[in-house]
Design a protein around this motif. Structure first.
Motif, short mmCIF file in Angstrom:
data_model
loop_
_atom_site.label_atom_id
_atom_site.label_comp_id
_atom_site.label_asym_id
_atom_site.label_seq_id
_atom_site.Cartn_x
_atom_site.Cartn_y
_atom_site.Cartn_z
N VAL A 102 0.83 -1.20 0.00
CA VAL A 102 0.00 0.00 0.00
C VAL A 102 0.87 1.26 0.00
CG1 VAL A 102 -1.65 1.34 1.38
CG2 VAL A 102 -1.97 -1.12 1.08
N GLY A 103 2.05 1.18 0.62
CA GLY A 103 2.92 2.35 0.72
C GLY A 103 3.25 2.98 -0.63
N ARG A 104 3.43 2.17 -1.65
CA ARG A 104 3.72 2.69 -2.98
C ARG A 104 2.53 3.48 -3.53
NH1 ARG A 104 8.30 0.20 -5.14
NH2 ARG A 104 7.64 0.81 -7.25
N LEU A 105 1.33 3.01 -3.23
CA LEU A 105 0.12 3.70 -3.67
C LEU A 105 -0.07 5.00 -2.91
CD1 LEU A 105 -2.28 0.61 -3.86
CD2 LEU A 105 -0.89 1.61 -5.70
N VAL A 106 0.33 4.99 -1.63
CA VAL A 106 0.20 6.19 -0.80
C VAL A 106 1.03 7.34 -1.38
CG1 VAL A 106 0.67 7.18 1.47
CG2 VAL A 106 -0.29 4.89 1.29
N GLY A 107 2.21 7.01 -1.90
CA GLY A 107 3.05 8.04 -2.50
C GLY A 107 2.37 8.73 -3.66
N SER A 108 1.74 7.94 -4.53
CA SER A 108 1.03 8.51 -5.67
C SER A 108 -0.16 9.33 -5.21
CB SER A 108 0.57 7.39 -6.62
OG SER A 108 1.68 6.68 -7.12
N LEU A 109 -0.86 8.84 -4.18
CA LEU A 109 -2.01 9.57 -3.65
C LEU A 109 -1.57 10.91 -3.06
CD1 LEU A 109 -5.05 9.55 -2.94
CD2 LEU A 109 -4.44 8.44 -0.77
N THR A 110 -0.43 10.92 -2.41
CA THR A 110 0.10 12.17 -1.84
C THR A 110 0.40 13.17 -2.94
OG1 THR A 110 1.08 10.93 0.00
CG2 THR A 110 1.90 13.16 -0.37
N GLU A 111 0.96 12.69 -4.05
CA GLU A 111 1.27 13.58 -5.17
C GLU A 111 0.00 14.20 -5.75
OE1 GLU A 111 4.13 14.58 -6.68
OE2 GLU A 111 5.28 13.65 -5.08
N ARG A 112 -1.08 13.42 -5.82
CA ARG A 112 -2.32 13.88 -6.47
C ARG A 112 -3.20 14.71 -5.54
NH1 ARG A 112 -2.85 8.45 -7.71
NH2 ARG A 112 -4.79 8.42 -6.54
N LYS A 113 -3.33 14.27 -4.29
CA LYS A 113 -4.31 14.88 -3.40
C LYS A 113 -3.72 15.75 -2.29
CE LYS A 113 -7.75 12.86 -5.50
NZ LYS A 113 -8.75 13.67 -6.27
N GLY A 114 -2.43 15.65 -2.07
CA GLY A 114 -1.81 16.46 -1.04
C GLY A 114 -1.58 15.70 0.26
N SER A 115 -0.59 16.13 1.03
CA SER A 115 -0.18 15.40 2.23
C SER A 115 -1.18 15.53 3.37
CB SER A 115 1.21 15.90 2.68
OG SER A 115 1.24 17.31 2.74
N LYS A 116 -1.87 16.65 3.46
CA LYS A 116 -2.81 16.81 4.58
C LYS A 116 -3.96 15.82 4.48
CE LYS A 116 -3.43 21.35 4.23
NZ LYS A 116 -2.32 21.78 3.35
N LEU A 117 -4.51 15.62 3.28
CA LEU A 117 -5.60 14.65 3.11
C LEU A 117 -5.11 13.24 3.46
CD1 LEU A 117 -8.43 13.83 2.19
CD2 LEU A 117 -7.55 13.68 -0.16
N VAL A 118 -3.90 12.92 3.04
CA VAL A 118 -3.35 11.58 3.32
C VAL A 118 -3.19 11.38 4.83
CG1 VAL A 118 -1.33 10.07 3.02
CG2 VAL A 118 -2.21 11.40 1.09
N LEU A 119 -2.81 12.43 5.55
CA LEU A 119 -2.68 12.31 7.00
C LEU A 119 -4.05 12.12 7.65
CD1 LEU A 119 -0.86 12.22 9.42
CD2 LEU A 119 -0.88 14.72 9.52
N TYR A 120 -5.08 12.79 7.13
CA TYR A 120 -6.43 12.58 7.66
C TYR A 120 -6.88 11.13 7.43
CZ TYR A 120 -6.88 17.67 8.06
OH TYR A 120 -6.71 18.98 8.41
N ILE A 121 -6.53 10.58 6.27
CA ILE A 121 -6.85 9.16 6.01
C ILE A 121 -6.12 8.27 7.00
CG2 ILE A 121 -6.62 7.27 4.34
CD1 ILE A 121 -6.93 9.37 2.11
N ALA A 122 -4.85 8.63 7.30
CA ALA A 122 -4.07 7.86 8.28
C ALA A 122 -4.77 7.85 9.64
CB ALA A 122 -2.67 8.44 8.41
N PHE A 123 -5.24 9.03 10.07
CA PHE A 123 -5.95 9.10 11.35
C PHE A 123 -7.17 8.19 11.33
CE2 PHE A 123 -4.16 13.63 11.89
CZ PHE A 123 -3.11 13.17 12.67
N GLY A 124 -7.91 8.20 10.23
CA GLY A 124 -9.10 7.34 10.13
C GLY A 124 -8.76 5.87 10.21
N LEU A 125 -7.70 5.45 9.49
CA LEU A 125 -7.28 4.05 9.53
C LEU A 125 -6.83 3.65 10.93
CD1 LEU A 125 -5.25 3.87 6.19
CD2 LEU A 125 -7.40 2.68 6.68
#
Length: 462
Positions: A311-334
């Motif tokens: 999943v980590g490889r996909l997270v990198g692409s998601l960070t590039e597209r959507k931004g790091s703050k959204l990815v951190l919010y997803i992390a909190f949810g998980l």
């Protein structure tokens, strides 16, 4: 001028970028594994030398202290010296410590070897988070995702390798595995870009003050020696006085005035407290509640770590597209969902626990990638190295702090379940309560991060 161009004058080809990523992930694998392998081998080392738990703990404690300090020091040095040079020195020390440890005739030599290892291995972690910002400014999130997935994979495979090698051969062969980094040095010398030394000097007194402050604080956290806390407070005070009065401070005071950076560091600290806390608690839980041996504990953790790596490889692409703050919010949810599931199913058969922990394990690359990317985004080029060094130092402090606090909490067993849906009984109740506590801490952490950045969004990023 981009960040990358400010450090070296030529652009990297696709082939060169792939080689650098491959090299960094290879040595990062050994660096992270080196910590988790030896945690599994601690009981075997204690038996071999007939040591008490307080004595053998120095195999881990000494390593953590030097590793944490090294992560900060190499980060600072990376703002001045070429990464190729720093990695050559770090990998050489890592290999020398590993070879020294393999032939260690007594326990003191083992501890010294581990500390030499740490002074070198810390360069790998520190520079692994700087490389994406310096060499891959357009793909920073993607590369950070690969780095984070490598860390997740290493954390999962480490206990399995450590348990197998210790059981089939001897704990000393764990040193020999780590010594393999020696063969990567020629490739770093050839494949890493040429860079010029940047202007600037290292404030040696400031470095010494912060090193003593951090070392004694970690000693206090791990050994609960109150004199260590006193010494730590004194030297932190001296350090802050030094950076305010020195012309070349080790850390510029205005770095801590950067609100997005400060907020990310704080949010990252509490996230790592829970993430590393679960890595400390779950093996204890599986041993006490499920009666598993270290090797089988490694097998239980393995699926979650492998899925997190993918999943980590996909997270990198998601960070590039959507931004790091959204990815951190997803992390909190998980994390909230994952910790809640573990709290509910503590006491279940091991195969169920292995499935349940996947969600919280997957959160790890989300946390690492998003926070590291956000720090690279909000810091100016000349502060990226030391900023990342502080980030890595805080992560280590969070891991040590969380483990120490959780160890004390687990000393007190009680029958009151905080999670009404938990199936835990007897000794499992304490573990269930710990994970529901993680849920509460993560909720508060997420709200803090959201509140600060929502306020800053109205005023601008900095």
């Amino acid at each position: 001028m981009t960040k990358a161009e400010s450090h070296f004058s030529h652009k990297l080809t696709r082939s060169e970028r792939k080689k650098i990523i491959f090299l960094m992930c290879s040595v990062l694998l050994f660096s992270v594994m080196n910590g988790t392998m030896f945690m599994i081998a601690v009981p075997a080392i204690a038996d071999y030398f007939s040591l008490l738990p307080s004595q053998v703990s120095w195999v881990v404690t000494g390593y953590i202290i030097l590793y944490a300090i090294g992560a900060l020091m190499y980060g600072k040095l990376a703002d001045i010296y070429p990464l190729k040079t720093l990695l050559t020195v770090g990998l050489s020390l890592f290999a020398v410590g590993s070879i020294f440890g393999f032939f260690a005739p007594n326990f003191l030599t083992v501890v010294i070897a581990r500390m030499v290892q740490a002074t070198g291995a810390s360069s790998i972690l520190a520079l692994a988070f700087i490389v994406p910002s310096r060499y891959f400014p357009g793909e920073r999130g993607k590369v950070l995702g690969i780095i984070s997935s490598t860390m997740a994979f290493s954390s999962g495979i480490g206990p399995v390798v450590g348990g197998f090698v210790t059981g089939a051969l001897n704990w000393q062969y764990l040193f020999l595995i780590s010594a393999l980094v020696l063969f990567t040095i020629p490739f770093f010398r050839v494949w890493m870009p040429e860079e010029k030394k940047q202007e600037g000097k290292v404030d040696i007194p400031g470095a010494v003050f912060i090193a003593i402050a951090v070392a004694t604080l970690i000693l206090f956290i791990t050994l609960v020696q109150w004199w260590c806390l006193g010494v730590s407070i004194v030297f932190f005070g001296i350090f802050f006085w030094r950076i305010k009065t020195s012309d070349i401070p080790f850390i510029r005071p205005d770095l801590f005035k950067n609100v997005p950076y400060r907020t990310t560091i704080i949010a990252g600290f509490f996230a790592i407290v829970t993430m590393m806390g679960q890595m400390f608690v779950i093996p204890l839980m599986l041993n006490e509640v499920n009666g598993l041996t270290p090797l089988y504990i490694g097998f239980v953790l393995f699926p979650g770590a492998m899925i997190a790596a993918v999943v980590g490889r996909l997270v990198g692409s998601l960070t590039e597209r959507k931004g790091s703050k959204l990815v951190l919010y997803i992390a909190f949810g998980l994390m909230i969902v994952g910790f809640g599931l573990i709290s509910t199913f503590v006491g279940s058969p091991a195969w169920i626990v292995s499935i349940v922990i996947i969600t919280s394990f997957v959160a790890f690359p989300f946390v690492q990638t998003s926070t590291a990317d956000l720090i690279s985004e909000v810091l100016p080029d000349h502060e990226t190295g030391v900023g990342m060094g502080i980030y890595n130092l805080v992560n280590f402090m969070a891991g040590a702090f969380g483990s120490a606090i959780l160890g004390k909490i687990l000393d007190y067993n009680h029958d009151f379940r905080l999670n009404p849906f938990s199936i835990a009984e007897g000794s499992a109740v304490a573990y269930s309560n710990v994970f529901i506590g993680f849920v509460g801490l993560t909720v508060l952490n997420g709200l803090f991060f959201y509140a600060v950045f929502r306020k800053r969004g109205k005023k601008g990023l900095n």
